[in-house]
Motif scaffolding. Structure first.
Motif, short mmCIF file in Angstrom:
data_model
loop_
_atom_site.label_atom_id
_atom_site.label_comp_id
_atom_site.label_asym_id
_atom_site.label_seq_id
_atom_site.Cartn_x
_atom_site.Cartn_y
_atom_site.Cartn_z
N THR A 8 0.96 0.32 4.19
CA THR A 8 -0.29 0.70 4.84
C THR A 8 -1.48 0.30 3.98
O THR A 8 -1.36 0.16 2.76
N PRO A 9 -2.64 0.16 4.58
CA PRO A 9 -3.84 -0.16 3.80
C PRO A 9 -4.33 1.02 2.97
O PRO A 9 -5.29 0.90 2.23
N LEU A 10 -3.68 2.17 3.08
CA LEU A 10 -4.10 3.35 2.32
C LEU A 10 -4.01 3.11 0.82
O LEU A 10 -4.75 3.73 0.05
N GLN A 11 -3.15 2.19 0.39
CA GLN A 11 -3.01 1.91 -1.04
C GLN A 11 -4.34 1.56 -1.68
O GLN A 11 -4.62 1.97 -2.80
N THR A 12 -5.17 0.83 -0.99
CA THR A 12 -6.43 0.40 -1.58
C THR A 12 -7.48 1.49 -1.56
O THR A 12 -8.52 1.37 -2.22
N TYR A 13 -7.23 2.57 -0.85
CA TYR A 13 -8.22 3.64 -0.72
C TYR A 13 -7.83 4.91 -1.45
O TYR A 13 -8.41 5.97 -1.21
N TRP A 14 -6.85 4.87 -2.34
CA TRP A 14 -6.41 6.07 -3.05
C TRP A 14 -7.54 6.77 -3.82
O TRP A 14 -7.61 8.00 -3.80
N LEU A 16 -10.64 7.07 -3.00
CA LEU A 16 -11.40 7.83 -2.01
C LEU A 16 -10.61 9.02 -1.48
O LEU A 16 -11.17 10.09 -1.25
N VAL A 17 -9.31 8.83 -1.31
CA VAL A 17 -8.46 9.93 -0.85
C VAL A 17 -8.45 11.05 -1.89
O VAL A 17 -8.60 12.23 -1.56
#
Length: 112
Positions: A8-14, A16-17
């Protein structure tokens, strides 16, 4: 052998998460007593799950009904965890994404 959650593209937003989670957790600092001898302790009047926020008024005022609602919530959470565990096992066994498995067949049957 990647899990679908790793794709998922979530890897690049950790960052921010983690920032969002940190902001949401900041109010919980007030739930602790003063630091005493290097240990953190929760205040005596702290109740697990009571965030002090019930805009719809869903929390029962009767203690027996509150316990019943809390037990139902625990059971639903446990059932959800069992369901997710089953999905993970299915992905490991079949080596296919659970959400993609059978979707093509489903739509092919609809096109008849």
């Amino acid at each position: 052998s990647d899990f679908s959650c790793q794709l998922t593209p979530l890897q690049t937003y950790w960052p921010l998460v983690l920032l969002a989670i940190g902001v949401l957790e900041l109010p919980s600092i007030r739930k602790f007593k003063e630091l005493n001898n290097g240990t953190w302790e929760l205040k005596d009047d702290y109740e697990n799950g009571d965030l002090g926020y019930d805009p719809l008024g869903l929390k029962p005022t009767d203690p027996e009904k509150l316990v019943t609602m809390q037990n139902r919530e625990l059971n639903n959470g446990r059932l959800a965890m069992i369901g997710i565990a089953g999905m993970v096992v299915q992905e490991l066994v079949t080596q296919t994404d659970v959400l993609d498995a059978g979707v093509a067949d489903f739509y092919a049957d609809l096109a008849v």
